[in-house]
Design a protein around this motif. Structure first.
Motif, short mmCIF file in Angstrom:
data_model
loop_
_atom_site.label_atom_id
_atom_site.label_comp_id
_atom_site.label_asym_id
_atom_site.label_seq_id
_atom_site.Cartn_x
_atom_site.Cartn_y
_atom_site.Cartn_z
N LEU A 54 35.02 -47.70 12.18
CA LEU A 54 35.25 -48.41 10.93
C LEU A 54 36.66 -48.95 10.81
CD1 LEU A 54 33.35 -46.14 8.42
CD2 LEU A 54 32.88 -48.55 8.88
N HIS A 55 36.77 -50.09 10.21
CA HIS A 55 38.08 -50.67 9.95
C HIS A 55 38.84 -49.76 8.98
CE1 HIS A 55 41.17 -53.54 8.99
NE2 HIS A 55 40.65 -54.43 9.81
N PRO A 56 40.14 -49.51 9.23
CA PRO A 56 40.92 -48.63 8.35
C PRO A 56 40.88 -49.06 6.89
CG PRO A 56 42.15 -49.12 10.34
CD PRO A 56 40.94 -49.99 10.39
N VAL A 57 40.81 -50.36 6.64
CA VAL A 57 40.79 -50.85 5.26
C VAL A 57 39.53 -50.39 4.53
CG1 VAL A 57 40.64 -52.93 3.84
CG2 VAL A 57 42.30 -52.81 5.69
N PHE A 58 38.41 -50.30 5.25
CA PHE A 58 37.18 -49.83 4.62
C PHE A 58 37.22 -48.32 4.37
CE2 PHE A 58 35.22 -53.67 6.83
CZ PHE A 58 35.39 -54.46 5.70
N LEU A 59 37.87 -47.59 5.27
CA LEU A 59 38.09 -46.16 5.02
C LEU A 59 38.93 -45.98 3.76
CD1 LEU A 59 38.94 -44.98 8.65
CD2 LEU A 59 36.87 -44.43 7.38
N GLN A 60 39.94 -46.83 3.63
CA GLN A 60 40.83 -46.79 2.47
C GLN A 60 40.07 -47.16 1.19
OE1 GLN A 60 44.00 -49.68 2.64
NE2 GLN A 60 45.49 -48.23 1.81
N GLN A 61 39.17 -48.11 1.32
CA GLN A 61 38.35 -48.52 0.17
C GLN A 61 37.51 -47.35 -0.34
OE1 GLN A 61 34.94 -51.02 1.04
NE2 GLN A 61 35.43 -52.38 -0.68
N ALA A 62 36.87 -46.63 0.59
CA ALA A 62 36.06 -45.48 0.20
C ALA A 62 36.92 -44.39 -0.42
CB ALA A 62 35.32 -44.93 1.41
N ALA A 63 38.07 -44.13 0.16
CA ALA A 63 38.97 -43.09 -0.36
C ALA A 63 39.50 -43.46 -1.74
CB ALA A 63 40.13 -42.87 0.60
N ALA A 64 39.78 -44.75 -1.96
CA ALA A 64 40.25 -45.20 -3.27
C ALA A 64 39.18 -45.00 -4.33
CB ALA A 64 40.67 -46.67 -3.20
N ALA A 65 37.93 -45.32 -3.98
CA ALA A 65 36.82 -45.14 -4.93
C ALA A 65 36.64 -43.67 -5.26
CB ALA A 65 35.53 -45.71 -4.35
N ARG A 66 36.72 -42.83 -4.25
CA ARG A 66 36.60 -41.39 -4.49
C ARG A 66 37.74 -40.87 -5.36
NH1 ARG A 66 36.73 -39.97 0.30
NH2 ARG A 66 38.91 -39.33 0.43
N THR A 67 38.95 -41.33 -5.11
CA THR A 67 40.11 -40.90 -5.90
C THR A 67 39.98 -41.35 -7.35
OG1 THR A 67 41.51 -41.03 -3.92
CG2 THR A 67 42.62 -41.00 -6.06
N ILE A 68 39.50 -42.57 -7.54
CA ILE A 68 39.29 -43.08 -8.90
C ILE A 68 38.27 -42.21 -9.64
CG2 ILE A 68 38.21 -44.99 -10.18
CD1 ILE A 68 39.68 -46.89 -8.25
N ARG A 69 37.21 -41.83 -8.95
CA ARG A 69 36.19 -40.98 -9.58
C ARG A 69 36.79 -39.64 -9.99
NH1 ARG A 69 32.68 -37.27 -7.20
NH2 ARG A 69 33.13 -38.09 -5.11
N ILE A 70 37.60 -39.06 -9.13
CA ILE A 70 38.22 -37.77 -9.43
C ILE A 70 39.18 -37.89 -10.61
CG2 ILE A 70 39.84 -36.05 -8.53
CD1 ILE A 70 38.57 -36.57 -5.74
N LEU A 71 39.96 -38.98 -10.63
CA LEU A 71 40.93 -39.18 -11.71
C LEU A 71 40.23 -39.38 -13.06
CD1 LEU A 71 43.53 -41.53 -9.97
CD2 LEU A 71 43.81 -39.11 -10.51
N THR A 72 39.16 -40.16 -13.07
CA THR A 72 38.48 -40.45 -14.33
C THR A 72 37.78 -39.21 -14.88
OG1 THR A 72 36.55 -41.23 -13.10
CG2 THR A 72 38.13 -42.88 -13.82
N GLN A 73 37.33 -38.34 -14.01
CA GLN A 73 36.68 -37.12 -14.46
C GLN A 73 37.66 -36.13 -15.07
OE1 GLN A 73 34.72 -35.89 -10.86
NE2 GLN A 73 32.86 -37.06 -11.30
N SER A 74 38.93 -36.30 -14.76
CA SER A 74 39.94 -35.36 -15.26
C SER A 74 40.66 -35.85 -16.51
CB SER A 74 40.98 -35.08 -14.17
OG SER A 74 41.71 -36.27 -13.85
N SER A 75 40.54 -37.15 -16.83
CA SER A 75 41.33 -37.68 -17.95
C SER A 75 40.68 -38.93 -18.55
CB SER A 75 42.75 -38.01 -17.48
OG SER A 75 43.46 -38.75 -18.44
N GLU A 76 40.41 -38.89 -19.84
CA GLU A 76 39.88 -40.08 -20.52
C GLU A 76 40.95 -41.17 -20.62
OE1 GLU A 76 37.61 -41.42 -24.65
OE2 GLU A 76 38.21 -39.34 -24.33
N GLU A 77 42.19 -40.76 -20.75
CA GLU A 77 43.28 -41.74 -20.82
C GLU A 77 43.35 -42.56 -19.54
OE1 GLU A 77 48.17 -41.91 -21.11
OE2 GLU A 77 47.12 -40.02 -21.44
N ILE A 78 43.19 -41.90 -18.40
CA ILE A 78 43.21 -42.62 -17.13
C ILE A 78 42.01 -43.55 -17.03
CG2 ILE A 78 43.00 -42.34 -14.62
CD1 ILE A 78 44.64 -39.80 -14.86
#
Length: 408
Positions: free
Chosen positions: A288-312
């Protein structure tokens, strides 16, 4: 006047020192081995008793020999371990002060930069520096004043041995505690280390930054780019530590910059795709292209952040995250990016009615129903037309609280 017993003890020490002065490398190696066997773990007073109150004479000889020969690795491990007996001797800093007065810190730091030396020798040098750092703030300052942060950081980045890397990371963390004069220097050194090529070192650096960050009570903006770049790592433990550090940084002034960066990673630009070469492996035609790995990791990080804070969550909505998540869901280059983006979008849809309505309009009834039934597996049953719908969406949701209760 000395007693006969004291005279005998002094005579033995003088014979020992004479043998050292006249001995070759083999003789000195044997003497150091004997010294370690007899004296490891002894206190200052026990060492002084063993050497008839003149142990410093041997410490001076040992330090001088190491300074002359460390570049060649001559009995270096024995020398360093023997010095450790002196420096770790409890009750006083007497030996430590003598060692420092003979340029001991500079010699240890120079040892770390010798490419021809064994990692085990560098680990011993790092342990001695740790003993010195543990002696108090002024000793930490001395290490930093001697360009110690740079030397230790380079050792961590270049070493191939886990033990050496872990010892170096622990020492850098130690130099940040109780060292207000140089803690910012340590922090900058750790940020610079994030660009090193060793996954093990990257993991250790990220873990250390999570500990050091609260000490500074502020964050530098130049931490953002290298941190986001680590989300494209092929090593999941590095991605995990990067996400944990991002979570920690949500309490600092770089929060908005990090969130904008995460959202942007969901929709890779052509420039980003052409800039980074595809990872290759002898056993595989193409990874896989590194940018697509980064895309998946960014989506996962966003999900984790939103689950921890409504403000985020609100901040992300204002940054157009819905449009970018739907785009990532349509990216059939990387199924995990689709899955992670789908799970992140599900959170917003279930949390905010206004988001649900706009996503329903953009997807269409059939695709939206499939999404709500099983967001995690949506990508497995998606056809090219549905993927195109997601890729070409222009959904915009700038979050306003009242919108939850008004018609879209």
């Amino acid at each position: 006047m000395f007693s006969s017993k004291e005279k005998a003890a002094i005579g033995q020490v003088m014979c020992f020192l004479r043998e050292w002065d006249q001995g070759n490398k083999a003789v000195r190696a044997r003497m150091l081995s004997d010294f370690l066997t007899k004296n490891t773990g002894k206190t200052f007073h026990e060492l002084e008793l063993e050497f008839a109150q003149v142990a410093s004479l041997f410490l001076a000889r040992l330090t001088a020999w190491m300074r002359l020969t460390y570049m060649f690795g001559t009995c270096l491990n024995l020398q360093l371990r023997a010095l450790g007996v002196f420096l770790s001797a409890s009750s006083t800093h007497h030996y430590l002060m003598e060692f420092l007065g003979m340029g001991g810190v500079l010699t240890l730091l120079e040892t770390l930069g010798q490419e021809n030396l064994k990692d085990e020798d560098k680990t011993e040098a790092l342990r001695l520096l740790q003993i010195i750092a543990d002696a108090g703030p002024k000793y930490k300052e001395l290490i930093c004043e001697s360009y110690g942060v740079k030397a230790i950081a380079e050792c961590l980045a270049k070493s191939q041995a886990e033990g050496t890397q872990e010892t170096a990371a622990t020492l850098l963390e130690s130099l940040a505690h109780g060292n207000s004069k140089y803690q910012n220097q340590v922090y900058k050194g750790l940020i610079a280390l994030m660009t090193c090529t060793s996954p093990r070192a990257q993991k250790l650096v990220l873990q250390t930054l999570r500990i050091v960050q609260p000490i500074l009570k502020t964050a530098l903006h130049n931490i953002v780019d290298p941190l986001l770049c680590l989300l494209r790592s092929l090593h999941l433990e590095v991605q995990y530590e990067a996400t944990e550090l991002i979570k920690e940084l949500m309490r600092y002034e770089v929060k908005s910059t990090l969130l904008r960066g995460l959202v942007a990673l969901l929709k890779p630009s052509q420039e980003g795709l052409s800039k980074h070469k595809i990872q290759e492996d002898p056993g595989m035609e193409k990874m896989l292209h590194p940018v697509f790995l980064q895309q998946a990791a960014a989506a996962r990080t966003i999900r984790i952040l939103t689950q921890s804070s409504e403000e985020i969550s609100k901040d992300l909505l204002s940054l157009g995250v819905i449009h970018h998540l739907m785009y990532a869901m349509g990216n059939q280059e990387h199924p995990d990016a689709q899955r992670q983006a789908s799970l992140a979008l599900e959170h917003f849809v279930r949390m905010y009615p206004v988001v649900e309505e706009r996503v329903r309009r953009a997807m269409g009834t059939t695709l939206f129903q499939s999404f709500m039934n099983n967001a995690e597996c949506l990508h497995l049953n998606m056809d090219e037309i549905q993927a195109y719908v997601l890729l070409s969406n222009n959904t915009s949701v700038t979050y306003v609280l009242e919108e939850q209760y008004s018609d879209p």
